[in-house]
Write a protein that holds these residues in place. Structure first.
Motif, PDB file in Angstrom:
ATOM      1  N   VAL A 220       0.864  -1.176   0.000  1.00 14.83           N
ATOM      2  CA  VAL A 220       0.000   0.000   0.000  1.00 14.83           C
ATOM      3  C   VAL A 220       0.900   1.226   0.000  1.00 14.83           C
ATOM      4  N   PHE A 221       0.632   2.189  -0.905  1.00 11.30           N
ATOM      5  CA  PHE A 221       1.435   3.388  -1.023  1.00 11.30           C
ATOM      6  C   PHE A 221       0.621   4.590  -0.556  1.00 11.30           C
ATOM      7  N   LEU A 222       1.155   5.280   0.449  1.00 14.61           N
ATOM      8  CA  LEU A 222       0.448   6.349   1.136  1.00 14.61           C
ATOM      9  C   LEU A 222       1.137   7.692   0.904  1.00 14.61           C
ATOM     10  N   PRO A 223       0.413   8.813   1.099  1.00 13.67           N
ATOM     11  CA  PRO A 223       1.076  10.125   1.073  1.00 13.67           C
ATOM     12  C   PRO A 223       2.146  10.203   2.162  1.00 13.67           C
ATOM     13  N   LEU A 224       3.158  11.028   1.935  1.00 17.59           N
ATOM     14  CA  LEU A 224       4.277  11.112   2.879  1.00 17.59           C
ATOM     15  C   LEU A 224       3.850  11.613   4.255  1.00 17.59           C
ATOM     16  N   ASP A 225       2.757  12.382   4.315  1.00 22.99           N
ATOM     17  CA  ASP A 225       2.326  12.918   5.607  1.00 22.99           C
ATOM     18  C   ASP A 225       1.320  12.013   6.321  1.00 22.99           C
ATOM     19  N   ALA A 226       1.080  10.811   5.785  1.00 26.36           N
ATOM     20  CA  ALA A 226       0.155   9.884   6.438  1.00 26.36           C
ATOM     21  C   ALA A 226       0.737   9.436   7.788  1.00 26.36           C
ATOM     22  N   ASP A 227      -0.131   9.273   8.770  1.00 30.38           N
ATOM     23  CA  ASP A 227       0.265   8.816  10.097  1.00 30.38           C
ATOM     24  C   ASP A 227       0.092   7.299  10.161  1.00 30.38           C
ATOM     25  N   VAL A 228       1.185   6.566   9.995  1.00 24.58           N
ATOM     26  CA  VAL A 228       1.129   5.106   9.975  1.00 24.58           C
ATOM     27  C   VAL A 228       0.840   4.578  11.376  1.00 24.58           C
ATOM     28  N   LYS A 229      -0.132   3.684  11.487  1.00 20.51           N
ATOM     29  CA  LYS A 229      -0.584   3.182  12.782  1.00 20.51           C
ATOM     30  C   LYS A 229      -0.072   1.776  13.100  1.00 20.51           C
ATOM     31  N   VAL A 230       0.708   1.176  12.199  1.00 18.00           N
ATOM     32  CA  VAL A 230       1.259  -0.157  12.446  1.00 18.00           C
ATOM     33  C   VAL A 230       2.770  -0.066  12.489  1.00 18.00           C
ATOM     34  N   LYS A 231       3.410  -1.121  12.990  1.00 16.92           N
ATOM     35  CA  LYS A 231       4.864  -1.177  13.017  1.00 16.92           C
ATOM     36  C   LYS A 231       5.321  -2.514  12.449  1.00 16.92           C
ATOM     37  N   LEU A 232       6.602  -2.604  12.135  1.00 11.95           N
ATOM     38  CA  LEU A 232       7.145  -3.840  11.566  1.00 11.95           C
ATOM     39  C   LEU A 232       6.872  -5.024  12.492  1.00 11.95           C
ATOM     40  N   GLY A 233       6.432  -6.120  11.889  1.00 13.73           N
ATOM     41  CA  GLY A 233       6.150  -7.327  12.652  1.00 13.73           C
ATOM     42  C   GLY A 233       4.720  -7.443  13.137  1.00 13.73           C
ATOM     43  N   ASP A 234       3.937  -6.356  13.023  1.00 12.65           N
ATOM     44  CA  ASP A 234       2.535  -6.415  13.450  1.00 12.65           C
ATOM     45  C   ASP A 234       1.741  -7.378  12.575  1.00 12.65           C
ATOM     46  N   LYS A 235       0.790  -8.082  13.169  1.00 12.50           N
ATOM     47  CA  LYS A 235      -0.137  -8.927  12.426  1.00 12.50           C
ATOM     48  C   LYS A 235      -1.368  -8.089  12.057  1.00 12.50           C
ATOM     49  N   THR A 236      -1.778  -8.183  10.811  1.00 14.13           N
ATOM     50  CA  THR A 236      -2.945  -7.423  10.355  1.00 14.13           C
ATOM     51  C   THR A 236      -4.128  -8.341  10.093  1.00 14.13           C
ATOM     52  N   GLN A 237      -5.307  -7.786  10.231  1.00  9.95           N
ATOM     53  CA  GLN A 237      -6.528  -8.491   9.869  1.00  9.95           C
ATOM     54  C   GLN A 237      -7.257  -7.644   8.836  1.00  9.95           C
ATOM     55  N   GLY A 238      -7.420  -8.199   7.646  1.00 18.31           N
ATOM     56  CA  GLY A 238      -8.039  -7.461   6.558  1.00 18.31           C
ATOM     57  C   GLY A 238      -9.402  -6.915   6.928  1.00 18.31           C
ATOM     58  N   THR A 239      -9.648  -5.650   6.593  1.00 21.73           N
ATOM     59  CA  THR A 239     -10.861  -4.859   6.828  1.00 21.73           C
ATOM     60  C   THR A 239     -10.963  -4.332   8.256  1.00 21.73           C
ATOM     61  N   PHE A 240     -10.141  -4.808   9.180  1.00 17.80           N
ATOM     62  CA  PHE A 240     -10.236  -4.390  10.580  1.00 17.80           C
ATOM     63  C   PHE A 240      -9.044  -3.547  11.042  1.00 17.80           C
ATOM     64  N   THR A 241      -7.832  -3.988  10.728  1.00 20.02           N
ATOM     65  CA  THR A 241      -6.638  -3.274  11.190  1.00 20.02           C
ATOM     66  C   THR A 241      -6.511  -1.934  10.463  1.00 20.02           C
ATOM     67  N   ILE A 242      -6.268  -0.863  11.216  1.00 20.38           N
ATOM     68  CA  ILE A 242      -6.050   0.447  10.614  1.00 20.38           C
ATOM     69  C   ILE A 242      -4.567   0.617  10.299  1.00 20.38           C
ATOM     70  N   LEU A 243      -4.241   0.805   9.028  1.00 15.93           N
ATOM     71  CA  LEU A 243      -2.857   0.992   8.611  1.00 15.93           C
ATOM     72  C   LEU A 243      -2.377   2.422   8.827  1.00 15.93           C
ATOM     73  N   ALA A 244      -3.246   3.368   8.515  1.00 17.67           N
ATOM     74  CA  ALA A 244      -2.790   4.770   8.571  1.00 17.67           C
ATOM     75  C   ALA A 244      -3.973   5.713   8.687  1.00 17.67           C
ATOM     76  N   GLN A 245      -3.663   6.891   9.240  1.00 22.94           N
ATOM     77  CA  GLN A 245      -4.603   8.018   9.270  1.00 22.94           C
ATOM     78  C   GLN A 245      -4.108   9.051   8.271  1.00 22.94           C
ATOM     79  N   LEU A 246      -4.983   9.478   7.369  1.00 26.79           N
ATOM     80  CA  LEU A 246      -4.614  10.473   6.370  1.00 26.79           C
ATOM     81  C   LEU A 246      -4.851  11.878   6.927  1.00 26.79           C
ATOM     82  N   LYS A 247      -3.986  12.793   6.522  1.00 24.26           N
ATOM     83  CA  LYS A 247      -4.102  14.192   6.980  1.00 24.26           C
ATOM     84  C   LYS A 247      -5.271  14.876   6.291  1.00 24.26           C
TER      85      LYS A 247
END
Length: 219
Positions: free
Chosen positions: A192-219
């Protein structure tokens, strides 16, 4: 357990193939019962793995304005600023999620909007975590333009085991956040490619669940 439509042909072929092997052994080999039992156990294990791979959970996505949700189940393996050369031709924040053969392989749309760009790329089958897999492997590139005018790009990438990328979207289509957009057969990855000012909410090694895990908050 609900099975995904992409798996039905493979499941039936596997049943026929494994059944043929076991029936042939039973017919040709009158002794060596331990061998026949071992092959039967292996056949059952293979079928269980195939069935669990093609499971298709029913999910009600969390639709949140201004947030990018995970497009798949898996593990976050990349969070970095990169140069995106296909569409943006400029720097973006890349978040990559690796899907092992044990993950659900359904893919969902990370944001709502209009499909502004779509391209399928045939390619090789490097392991999905290889740095060049997003450029060399079989893949699709999708750009969704949100109502705010922000473009979010995401890629389905086939891995060493994945030999086919499936998609269910078309250019100019209006899509909802968390709607099913595709499937990748066996181990694979999504970027997933986000704007540079996006606030990423995950970190390396995190497990994600499709449709539920929030990857980022957009400005």
């Amino acid at each position: 357990m609900t099975l995904h439509k992409e798996g039905i042909p493979i499941i039936w072929k596997s049943i026929v193939w494994l059944s043929s092997i076991n029936l042939t052994l039973a017919y040709l080999i009158s002794d060596l019962p331990s061998l026949k039992i071992a092959v039967l156990i292996i056949s059952i294990a293979i079928m269980i793995l195939i069935l669990q791979f093609f499971r298709s959970p029913k999910r009600t996505p969390i639709m949140l304005e201004g947030k990018v949700i995970a497009p798949c189940d898996g593990k976050v393996v990349v969070i970095e600023e990169v140069y995106e050369s296909e569409y943006f031709k400029g720097p973006r924040l890349q978040v990559s999620i690796f899907m092992s053969p044990f993950n659900v392989h359904v893919n969902w749309t990370p944001v709502a909007g209009k499909v502004h760009y779509f391209q399928y790329h045939p390619g090789t089958h490097l392991v999905a975590w290889h740095p060049k897999s997003s450029e060399k492997n079989e893949r699709t590139t999708t750009v969704v333009r949100m109502d705010t005018g922000v473009d979010i790009l995401f890629r389905q990438i086939a891995g060493a085991l994945a030999r086919r990328v499936c998609w269910y979207i078309t250019p100019d289509q209006q899509i909802a956040q968390g709607s099913e957009m595709g499937f990748i057969k066996f181990g694979s990855r999504m970027d997933v490619f986000l704007p540079l000012d996006a606030d990423v909410k995950v970190k390396l090694g995190d497990k994600t669940q499709g449709t539920f895990t929030i990857l980022a908050q957009l400005k």
